[in-house]
Design a protein around this motif. Sequence first.
Motif, mmCIF file in Angstrom:
data_model
loop_
_atom_site.group_PDB
_atom_site.id
_atom_site.type_symbol
_atom_site.label_atom_id
_atom_site.label_comp_id
_atom_site.label_asym_id
_atom_site.label_seq_id
_atom_site.Cartn_x
_atom_site.Cartn_y
_atom_site.Cartn_z
ATOM 1 N N SER A 16 0.845 -1.187 0.000
ATOM 2 C CA SER A 16 0.000 0.000 0.000
ATOM 3 C C SER A 16 0.887 1.246 0.000
ATOM 4 O O SER A 16 2.086 1.164 0.264
ATOM 5 C CB SER A 16 -0.905 0.009 1.235
ATOM 6 O OG SER A 16 -0.118 0.157 2.412
ATOM 7 N N ILE A 17 0.302 2.391 -0.280
ATOM 8 C CA ILE A 17 1.045 3.652 -0.230
ATOM 9 C C ILE A 17 1.622 3.861 1.164
ATOM 10 O O ILE A 17 2.765 4.299 1.332
ATOM 11 C CB ILE A 17 0.131 4.840 -0.603
ATOM 12 C CG1 ILE A 17 -0.398 4.685 -2.036
ATOM 13 C CG2 ILE A 17 0.875 6.162 -0.446
ATOM 14 C CD1 ILE A 17 0.674 4.721 -3.095
ATOM 15 N N GLU A 18 0.819 3.520 2.188
ATOM 16 C CA GLU A 18 1.266 3.690 3.570
ATOM 17 C C GLU A 18 2.490 2.801 3.858
ATOM 18 O O GLU A 18 3.426 3.226 4.553
ATOM 19 C CB GLU A 18 0.140 3.338 4.551
ATOM 20 C CG GLU A 18 -1.033 4.303 4.562
ATOM 21 C CD GLU A 18 -1.948 4.151 3.343
ATOM 22 O OE1 GLU A 18 -1.861 3.102 2.655
ATOM 23 O OE2 GLU A 18 -2.730 5.080 3.077
ATOM 24 N N GLU A 19 2.473 1.573 3.326
ATOM 25 C CA GLU A 19 3.600 0.666 3.552
ATOM 26 C C GLU A 19 4.852 1.140 2.812
ATOM 27 O O GLU A 19 5.966 1.022 3.332
ATOM 28 C CB GLU A 19 3.216 -0.751 3.113
ATOM 29 C CG GLU A 19 2.246 -1.428 4.071
ATOM 30 C CD GLU A 19 1.697 -2.733 3.534
ATOM 31 O OE1 GLU A 19 1.436 -3.638 4.351
ATOM 32 O OE2 GLU A 19 1.509 -2.848 2.302
ATOM 33 N N ILE A 20 4.659 1.671 1.603
ATOM 34 C CA ILE A 20 5.790 2.234 0.864
ATOM 35 C C ILE A 20 6.411 3.378 1.658
ATOM 36 O O ILE A 20 7.637 3.458 1.832
ATOM 37 C CB ILE A 20 5.346 2.749 -0.524
ATOM 38 C CG1 ILE A 20 4.971 1.585 -1.449
ATOM 39 C CG2 ILE A 20 6.449 3.602 -1.158
ATOM 40 C CD1 ILE A 20 6.140 0.823 -1.994
ATOM 41 N N GLY A 63 8.663 -3.127 9.787
ATOM 42 C CA GLY A 63 7.650 -3.975 10.421
ATOM 43 C C GLY A 63 6.605 -4.504 9.454
ATOM 44 O O GLY A 63 5.496 -4.854 9.855
ATOM 45 N N ILE A 64 6.968 -4.585 8.172
ATOM 46 C CA ILE A 64 6.036 -5.097 7.160
ATOM 47 C C ILE A 64 6.146 -6.617 7.116
ATOM 48 O O ILE A 64 7.248 -7.165 6.952
ATOM 49 C CB ILE A 64 6.349 -4.488 5.776
ATOM 50 C CG1 ILE A 64 6.176 -2.964 5.822
ATOM 51 C CG2 ILE A 64 5.455 -5.091 4.695
ATOM 52 C CD1 ILE A 64 6.676 -2.250 4.580
ATOM 53 N N LYS A 65 5.030 -7.305 7.277
ATOM 54 C CA LYS A 65 5.032 -8.762 7.379
ATOM 55 C C LYS A 65 4.901 -9.470 6.029
ATOM 56 O O LYS A 65 5.018 -10.681 5.949
ATOM 57 C CB LYS A 65 3.890 -9.227 8.292
ATOM 58 C CG LYS A 65 3.922 -8.628 9.697
ATOM 59 C CD LYS A 65 5.217 -8.961 10.423
ATOM 60 C CE LYS A 65 5.231 -8.397 11.839
ATOM 61 N NZ LYS A 65 6.525 -8.636 12.503
ATOM 62 N N ASN A 79 16.034 -5.973 4.447
ATOM 63 C CA ASN A 79 16.342 -5.320 5.718
ATOM 64 C C ASN A 79 15.399 -4.150 6.000
ATOM 65 O O ASN A 79 14.953 -3.959 7.135
ATOM 66 C CB ASN A 79 17.796 -4.843 5.719
ATOM 67 C CG ASN A 79 18.785 -5.998 5.745
ATOM 68 O OD1 ASN A 79 18.456 -7.094 6.189
ATOM 69 N ND2 ASN A 79 19.992 -5.753 5.256
ATOM 70 N N LEU A 80 15.089 -3.367 4.977
ATOM 71 C CA LEU A 80 14.187 -2.226 5.165
ATOM 72 C C LEU A 80 12.765 -2.702 5.464
ATOM 73 O O LEU A 80 12.062 -2.093 6.268
ATOM 74 C CB LEU A 80 14.192 -1.341 3.922
ATOM 75 C CG LEU A 80 15.469 -0.532 3.667
ATOM 76 C CD1 LEU A 80 15.372 0.239 2.363
ATOM 77 C CD2 LEU A 80 15.735 0.425 4.828
ATOM 78 N N THR A 81 12.358 -3.803 4.832
ATOM 79 C CA THR A 81 11.027 -4.362 5.076
ATOM 80 C C THR A 81 10.881 -4.787 6.535
ATOM 81 O O THR A 81 9.881 -4.504 7.189
ATOM 82 C CB THR A 81 10.764 -5.567 4.156
ATOM 83 O OG1 THR A 81 10.860 -5.152 2.788
ATOM 84 C CG2 THR A 81 9.380 -6.151 4.393
ATOM 85 N N ALA A 82 11.913 -5.471 7.042
ATOM 86 C CA ALA A 82 11.898 -5.915 8.441
ATOM 87 C C ALA A 82 11.911 -4.714 9.379
ATOM 88 O O ALA A 82 11.188 -4.684 10.383
ATOM 89 C CB ALA A 82 13.101 -6.815 8.711
ATOM 90 N N LYS A 83 12.717 -3.717 9.065
ATOM 91 C CA LYS A 83 12.827 -2.523 9.906
ATOM 92 C C LYS A 83 11.512 -1.759 9.961
ATOM 93 O O LYS A 83 11.150 -1.180 10.990
ATOM 94 C CB LYS A 83 13.939 -1.624 9.362
ATOM 95 C CG LYS A 83 14.403 -0.556 10.330
ATOM 96 C CD LYS A 83 15.624 0.174 9.782
ATOM 97 C CE LYS A 83 16.052 1.278 10.729
ATOM 98 N NZ LYS A 83 17.189 2.044 10.171
ATOM 99 N N ASP A 111 10.538 5.679 5.142
ATOM 100 C CA ASP A 111 10.810 6.385 6.397
ATOM 101 C C ASP A 111 11.767 5.618 7.302
ATOM 102 O O ASP A 111 12.386 6.205 8.200
ATOM 103 C CB ASP A 111 9.506 6.652 7.155
ATOM 104 C CG ASP A 111 8.633 7.701 6.476
ATOM 105 O OD1 ASP A 111 9.171 8.460 5.631
ATOM 106 O OD2 ASP A 111 7.427 7.746 6.762
ATOM 107 N N SER A 112 11.867 4.293 7.079
ATOM 108 C CA SER A 112 12.740 3.477 7.930
ATOM 109 C C SER A 112 14.210 3.574 7.514
ATOM 110 O O SER A 112 15.087 3.046 8.205
ATOM 111 C CB SER A 112 12.300 2.007 7.878
ATOM 112 O OG SER A 112 12.580 1.435 6.614
#
Length: 248
Positions: free
Chosen positions: A114-118, A236-238, A230-234, A123-124
């Motif tokens: 989603s836009i929010e997840e992007i 918190g995206i599952k 690494n950015l996905t984990a940081k 931001d991470s």
Amino acid sequence: MSSWKRYIKDFTSYLKIEKGLADNSVSAYSNDVKKLEDFAIARNLDTKAVTYSNLKDFVKELYDLGLSARSQARIISGVKQFFQYLLMDQEIDKDPSSMLEMPKIGRMLPEVLSIEEINSLIDSIDLSSNEGHRNKAIIETLYSCGLRVSELIQLKFENIFFNEGFIRVIGKGNKQRLVPVSPSVEKEIGIYTENIRKHQDIKPGNESYVFLNRRGTKLSRVMIFNIVKNLTAKAGIKKNVSPHTFRH
């Protein structure tokens, strides 16, 4: 009922020696046929006595067990291979699985962000590090331009035309295409180039590549996957996110 074990053993030897399949593939086929063996033994069916009607009941049982269409298809494929082998080896006169239909497998929808997840992923990024500005430019380019990993790591300054609003991409089969480029991509590549890349010791032969590692050479595919992971984990995206996710 010993015929099942003998024929399955011969079948696996055939797959390994004559077909040259890898051990994990041979094991998968063997396990699929063993499921049929359990079904047949419970009904007192010898290998050569199995009929098309029996196989339809076997498939129905797979469905009743709640197996996915993909799992059913894999098992049926193994069973078909087994009976084709028996027919070829003249152990049976007719293949009872020849009319057996494979379940329809719907195409799996890819994971999308989603836009929010992007935004959360961007931001991470730690912009206090040199790699942070580079990584932000990478994510913006992947997302806004929809590039493949191979296209991203091969991107050169000579193929960037910010004034005209596009970049030239060398894709599969050496085919070229023009991709619109957003102001955010121009901004982030500009920041990375002026503040980070310009001060690097660039190894000969890598001068034209946009994205470089800390040693001054172009990035590898593995590096891009690791950055995204690494950015996905940081963030918190599952979801199962890869660089290709941004194309979707």
